[in-house]
Design an enzyme around this catalytic site. Sequence first.
Site, PDB file in Angstrom:
ATOM      1  N   LYS A 196      72.561  -5.827 -70.347  1.00  0.00           N
ATOM      2  CA  LYS A 196      71.946  -6.734 -69.379  1.00  0.00           C
ATOM      3  C   LYS A 196      71.272  -7.853 -70.161  1.00  0.00           C
ATOM      4  CE  LYS A 196      68.703  -6.871 -65.487  1.00  0.00           C
ATOM      5  NZ  LYS A 196      67.768  -6.082 -64.658  1.00  0.00           N
ATOM      6  N   ARG A 206      65.315 -13.486 -58.050  1.00  0.00           N
ATOM      7  CA  ARG A 206      63.849 -13.435 -58.090  1.00  0.00           C
ATOM      8  C   ARG A 206      63.271 -13.772 -56.719  1.00  0.00           C
ATOM      9  NH1 ARG A 206      63.381 -14.497 -63.862  1.00  0.00           N
ATOM     10  NH2 ARG A 206      64.669 -12.805 -64.682  1.00  0.00           N
ATOM     11  N   ARG A 217      61.787 -11.975 -69.915  1.00  0.00           N
ATOM     12  CA  ARG A 217      62.074 -10.585 -70.268  1.00  0.00           C
ATOM     13  C   ARG A 217      62.869 -10.496 -71.566  1.00  0.00           C
ATOM     14  NH1 ARG A 217      63.596  -9.559 -63.995  1.00  0.00           N
ATOM     15  NH2 ARG A 217      61.504  -9.027 -63.260  1.00  0.00           N
ATOM     16  N   LYS A 248      75.979  -7.127 -67.117  1.00  0.00           N
ATOM     17  CA  LYS A 248      75.293  -8.037 -66.195  1.00  0.00           C
ATOM     18  C   LYS A 248      74.675  -9.169 -67.003  1.00  0.00           C
ATOM     19  CE  LYS A 248      71.630  -8.039 -62.668  1.00  0.00           C
ATOM     20  NZ  LYS A 248      70.593  -7.240 -61.978  1.00  0.00           N
ATOM     21  N   SER A 274      73.346 -13.130 -58.596  1.00  0.00           N
ATOM     22  CA  SER A 274      72.858 -14.076 -57.587  1.00  0.00           C
ATOM     23  C   SER A 274      73.149 -15.525 -57.927  1.00  0.00           C
ATOM     24  CB  SER A 274      71.353 -13.888 -57.385  1.00  0.00           C
ATOM     25  OG  SER A 274      70.637 -14.127 -58.597  1.00  0.00           O
ATOM     26  N   TYR A 313      77.801  -9.818 -53.811  1.00  0.00           N
ATOM     27  CA  TYR A 313      77.240 -10.072 -52.484  1.00  0.00           C
ATOM     28  C   TYR A 313      78.324 -10.450 -51.482  1.00  0.00           C
ATOM     29  CZ  TYR A 313      73.026 -10.015 -55.263  1.00  0.00           C
ATOM     30  OH  TYR A 313      72.024  -9.623 -56.130  1.00  0.00           O
TER      31      TYR A 313
END
Length: 323
Positions: A196, A206, A217, A248, A274, A313
Amino acid sequence: MFPEHRPRRLRSTAALRRLVSETTLRPRQLILPMFVAEGADQPRPIASMPGVVQHTRDSLRKALVEAVGAGVGGLMLFGIPAHRDATGSGGIDENGILNVALRDLRSELGDSTVLMADTCLDEFTDHGHCGVLDDSGAVDNDATLELYAEMAVAQAEAGAHLVGPSGMMDGQVGVIRRALDEAGHTGTGILAYSAKYASAFYGPFREAVDSQLKGDRKTYQQDPGNAREALREIELDVEEGADAIMIKPALSYLDILRQAADASPVPVAAYNISGEYAMVEAAAANGWLERERTILEVLISIRRAGADMILTYWATEAAAWLD
């Protein structure tokens, strides 16, 4: 005599193209990420992700029933609590929104689909990080592992078939596997977010989870420039007991996905995230791209790179097109 070789012969009709197609995309290979918000009395649209919402418990059930009816292989569930704290206790609480929603879905659908849960604290912490912080403000890896173990057990007891540790903490898969086994959940699997990356493409997500994150991060998610590191993470996760692994994001890391698929002894997932979704939707809304063709091309590219399953999605919509 030139040209002697004419590859176009096999492209001349739709039937021929279908016959020699090398990569398949089927509804069962698609996983629908879904968001459920505590206290919501109606679905809440997510502005940066047109067509995606924060669900109520009731609308979540209806949307998943629709997805299963379309042939989608499973879902990945994210919870959005009404209140957050420093340790993300809402993610462990059996009455927290994520665990309550899992029980709803398992009661409604049983084993007719694969219920997956995000096993991470970021949606539940008031600082937005994927783990607890030490006195210096850094994420404390080992203290976080203890909470991941509790969270995974709570999700298994609520009905998850697979738990999805996505925090990129060292040792997370092994700790979760031991905790699940000790609690009697030997049949609950682990879909490990093994590679990731610290990506700019997470922006719309977010918003989707009302993230409280300040900063970044980068101390635990991977550097976008690194590839060998991803293979090491995958090897460690498999050794620790991962039943499947995840790459990811997907589109900016198709090379990593290909290397993972070539090396992994367990199934490989990729998350069409996203920001990738938002870019296509924005371009299609402006008439710059053909929406359906673009979506299917994106998904087939992820399959071609080696993904056995794709979190997207578009899962329900794409499944209907494929059938």
